[in-house]
Design a protein around this motif. Structure first.
Motif, PDB file in Angstrom:
ATOM      1  N   ASP A 117      -9.141   0.698  10.735  1.00 35.09           N
ATOM      2  CA  ASP A 117      -9.682   0.584   9.390  1.00 35.09           C
ATOM      3  C   ASP A 117      -8.953   1.481   8.391  1.00 35.09           C
ATOM      4  O   ASP A 117      -8.669   1.057   7.265  1.00 35.09           O
ATOM      5  CB  ASP A 117     -11.175   0.919   9.394  1.00 35.09           C
ATOM      6  CG  ASP A 117     -12.005  -0.175  10.051  1.00 35.09           C
ATOM      7  OD1 ASP A 117     -11.426  -1.197  10.471  1.00 35.09           O
ATOM      8  OD2 ASP A 117     -13.238   0.002  10.156  1.00 35.09           O
ATOM      9  N   ALA A 120      -5.497  -0.179   7.843  1.00 32.35           N
ATOM     10  CA  ALA A 120      -5.598  -1.469   7.156  1.00 32.35           C
ATOM     11  C   ALA A 120      -5.971  -1.290   5.685  1.00 32.35           C
ATOM     12  O   ALA A 120      -5.536  -2.062   4.819  1.00 32.35           O
ATOM     13  CB  ALA A 120      -6.627  -2.351   7.850  1.00 32.35           C
ATOM     14  N   LYS A 121      -6.745  -0.264   5.394  1.00 38.48           N
ATOM     15  CA  LYS A 121      -7.202  -0.044   4.022  1.00 38.48           C
ATOM     16  C   LYS A 121      -6.165   0.683   3.170  1.00 38.48           C
ATOM     17  O   LYS A 121      -6.059   0.446   1.959  1.00 38.48           O
ATOM     18  CB  LYS A 121      -8.506   0.758   4.038  1.00 38.48           C
ATOM     19  CG  LYS A 121      -9.140   0.942   2.671  1.00 38.48           C
ATOM     20  CD  LYS A 121     -10.473   1.660   2.780  1.00 38.48           C
ATOM     21  CE  LYS A 121     -11.126   1.815   1.406  1.00 38.48           C
ATOM     22  NZ  LYS A 121     -12.443   2.484   1.488  1.00 38.48           N
ATOM     23  N   ASP A 205      -3.980  -7.452   9.214  1.00 36.62           N
ATOM     24  CA  ASP A 205      -5.300  -7.118   8.684  1.00 36.62           C
ATOM     25  C   ASP A 205      -5.227  -6.231   7.440  1.00 36.62           C
ATOM     26  O   ASP A 205      -6.253  -5.738   6.963  1.00 36.62           O
ATOM     27  CB  ASP A 205      -6.144  -6.404   9.752  1.00 36.62           C
ATOM     28  CG  ASP A 205      -6.851  -7.387  10.681  1.00 36.62           C
ATOM     29  OD1 ASP A 205      -6.888  -8.583  10.368  1.00 36.62           O
ATOM     30  OD2 ASP A 205      -7.355  -6.941  11.735  1.00 36.62           O
ATOM     31  N   ASP A 207      -5.139  -4.808   3.715  1.00 38.27           N
ATOM     32  CA  ASP A 207      -5.829  -5.199   2.482  1.00 38.27           C
ATOM     33  C   ASP A 207      -4.766  -5.521   1.428  1.00 38.27           C
ATOM     34  O   ASP A 207      -4.534  -4.770   0.481  1.00 38.27           O
ATOM     35  CB  ASP A 207      -6.730  -4.048   2.023  1.00 38.27           C
ATOM     36  CG  ASP A 207      -7.505  -4.373   0.756  1.00 38.27           C
ATOM     37  OD1 ASP A 207      -7.568  -5.565   0.397  1.00 38.27           O
ATOM     38  OD2 ASP A 207      -8.028  -3.434   0.126  1.00 38.27           O
ATOM     39  N   ASP A 209      -4.477  -7.605  -1.015  1.00 45.96           N
ATOM     40  CA  ASP A 209      -4.827  -7.833  -2.430  1.00 45.96           C
ATOM     41  C   ASP A 209      -5.622  -6.679  -3.036  1.00 45.96           C
ATOM     42  O   ASP A 209      -6.161  -6.802  -4.136  1.00 45.96           O
ATOM     43  CB  ASP A 209      -5.613  -9.135  -2.576  1.00 45.96           C
ATOM     44  CG  ASP A 209      -6.849  -9.165  -1.676  1.00 45.96           C
ATOM     45  OD1 ASP A 209      -7.103  -8.160  -0.984  1.00 45.96           O
ATOM     46  OD2 ASP A 209      -7.531 -10.206  -1.661  1.00 45.96           O
ATOM     47  N   ASN A 210      -5.689  -5.549  -2.299  1.00 45.34           N
ATOM     48  CA  ASN A 210      -6.415  -4.368  -2.796  1.00 45.34           C
ATOM     49  C   ASN A 210      -7.845  -4.677  -3.200  1.00 45.34           C
ATOM     50  O   ASN A 210      -8.361  -4.164  -4.187  1.00 45.34           O
ATOM     51  CB  ASN A 210      -5.658  -3.743  -3.982  1.00 45.34           C
ATOM     52  CG  ASN A 210      -4.308  -3.202  -3.590  1.00 45.34           C
ATOM     53  OD1 ASN A 210      -4.182  -2.502  -2.600  1.00 45.34           O
ATOM     54  ND2 ASN A 210      -3.281  -3.535  -4.370  1.00 45.34           N
ATOM     55  N   SER A 211      -8.484  -5.522  -2.416  1.00 41.20           N
ATOM     56  CA  SER A 211      -9.863  -5.909  -2.713  1.00 41.20           C
ATOM     57  C   SER A 211     -10.878  -4.885  -2.218  1.00 41.20           C
ATOM     58  O   SER A 211     -12.042  -4.934  -2.591  1.00 41.20           O
ATOM     59  CB  SER A 211     -10.167  -7.257  -2.052  1.00 41.20           C
ATOM     60  OG  SER A 211     -10.103  -7.130  -0.628  1.00 41.20           O
ATOM     61  N   GLY A 212     -10.408  -3.963  -1.377  1.00 41.17           N
ATOM     62  CA  GLY A 212     -11.318  -2.987  -0.794  1.00 41.17           C
ATOM     63  C   GLY A 212     -12.021  -3.502   0.438  1.00 41.17           C
ATOM     64  O   GLY A 212     -12.807  -2.794   1.064  1.00 41.17           O
ATOM     65  N   ILE A 213     -11.716  -4.750   0.820  1.00 47.45           N
ATOM     66  CA  ILE A 213     -12.324  -5.347   2.006  1.00 47.45           C
ATOM     67  C   ILE A 213     -11.427  -5.103   3.207  1.00 47.45           C
ATOM     68  O   ILE A 213     -10.235  -5.380   3.173  1.00 47.45           O
ATOM     69  CB  ILE A 213     -12.520  -6.867   1.815  1.00 47.45           C
ATOM     70  CG1 ILE A 213     -13.471  -7.131   0.644  1.00 47.45           C
ATOM     71  CG2 ILE A 213     -13.051  -7.510   3.094  1.00 47.45           C
ATOM     72  CD1 ILE A 213     -13.575  -8.594   0.265  1.00 47.45           C
ATOM     73  N   ILE A 214     -11.996  -4.561   4.279  1.00 51.92           N
ATOM     74  CA  ILE A 214     -11.246  -4.324   5.505  1.00 51.92           C
ATOM     75  C   ILE A 214     -11.385  -5.549   6.400  1.00 51.92           C
ATOM     76  O   ILE A 214     -12.483  -5.954   6.771  1.00 51.92           O
ATOM     77  CB  ILE A 214     -11.760  -3.066   6.238  1.00 51.92           C
ATOM     78  CG1 ILE A 214     -11.585  -1.839   5.341  1.00 51.92           C
ATOM     79  CG2 ILE A 214     -11.018  -2.871   7.555  1.00 51.92           C
ATOM     80  CD1 ILE A 214     -12.159  -0.568   5.933  1.00 51.92           C
ATOM     81  N   HIS A 215     -10.270  -6.160   6.717  1.00 53.54           N
ATOM     82  CA  HIS A 215     -10.274  -7.361   7.549  1.00 53.54           C
ATOM     83  C   HIS A 215     -10.202  -6.996   9.032  1.00 53.54           C
ATOM     84  O   HIS A 215      -9.610  -5.987   9.408  1.00 53.54           O
ATOM     85  CB  HIS A 215      -9.082  -8.241   7.184  1.00 53.54           C
ATOM     86  CG  HIS A 215      -9.016  -8.579   5.720  1.00 53.54           C
ATOM     87  ND1 HIS A 215      -9.772  -9.574   5.149  1.00 53.54           N
ATOM     88  CD2 HIS A 215      -8.299  -8.026   4.705  1.00 53.54           C
ATOM     89  CE1 HIS A 215      -9.525  -9.630   3.854  1.00 53.54           C
ATOM     90  NE2 HIS A 215      -8.635  -8.713   3.558  1.00 53.54           N
TER      91      HIS A 215
END
Length: 244
Positions: A117, A120-121, A205, A207, A209-215
């Motif tokens: 995480d 990925a972030k 995984d 991020d 698009d810098n959406s803040g969502i961890i895939h």
């Protein structure tokens, strides 16, 4: 800290001797490493040294050469940095690793998930490095991750191995191809959690698009699952349990 060297473990005894000789020479920044007589695939052994040891970030393995003489074979390394500069960079890497893992606790699965995480972030994929060879000292090594927060898949997988090993979790830098682009190799990790091997592809995984969502689409996959998008170039431990 765990120092697991999967590629070394699958070499023949003769190849292991060559591996140890190359590794020792690289640690001493030797310009010419005289290799022991052995029936060995020297390029395969050099690749094993590279993938097993992410702390050898100062070696440009793509530019190393092998010279055959009537008497022996010589491995001639190419170094990105001087010994002094390498020591400075390694100190910065160790500080970054310590800071990153300082707040990570729990069992092996929780630690592995935390490493996934945080990388990925915080990381970006270094698109420019795909065509700009001058960025290789950073994009394809742990330096890109820990000092610049961007790298190619090889640098990301090597950094993940270094972090996981620092938490006593075994990890392999796996090499294969993505079905979406078979023209180049792709790198990710195979991680062992409580005796169970799983695939971990942090690059896929990110991020982006810098959406803040961890895939977590590529977090702890089995062989069957990852085969939908990846193919392996080498034989690796079976990943056949989907517990995680």
């Amino acid at each position: 800290m765990t120092y697991d060297r999967y590629y070394y473990s699958v070499l023949t005894d003769a190849e292991k001797k060559v591996y140890r000789t190359i590794y020792s020479g690289l640690e001493r920044f030797e310009a010419r490493i005289n290799l022991p007589y052995a029936s060995a695939d020297l390029w395969r052994v050099a690749e094993a040294v590279n993938l097993d040891n992410p702390h050898l970030f100062y070696v440009d393995f793509s530019e190393c050469k092998i010279q055959k003489t009537p008497f022996n074979e010589v491995y001639m390394p190419s170094y990105y940095f001087s010994r002094k500069h390498t020591a400075d960079l390694w100190g910065r890497v160790k500080d970054a690793v310590s800071a990153m893992v300082s707040g990570i606790y729990g069992d092996a699965y929780e630690k592995q998930l935390a490493i996934h995480d945080v990388l990925a972030k915080s990381l970006a994929y270094d698109e420019r490095a795909k065509t700009d060879r001058s960025l290789a000292p950073y994009s394809s090594t742990v330096l890109g991750v820990f000092l610049h927060k961007k790298a190619l898949c090889e640098g990301i997988a090597k950094a993940a191995k270094l972090l996981l090993n620092s938490l006593d979790i075994k990890s392999i830098v796996a090499i294969g191809k993505m079905h979406s682009d078979t023209s180049v190799n792709h790198a990710w990790n195979i991680v062992k959690i409580d005796g169970i091997a799983t695939h971990l592809d942090i690059t896929n995984d990110l991020d982006a698009d810098n959406s803040g969502i961890i895939h977590h689409a590529y977090c702890n996959l089995t062989d069957e699952q990852i085969a939908k998008t990846h193919s392996l170039l080498y034989k690796y431990p079976e990943c056949n349990v989907d517990r995680y």
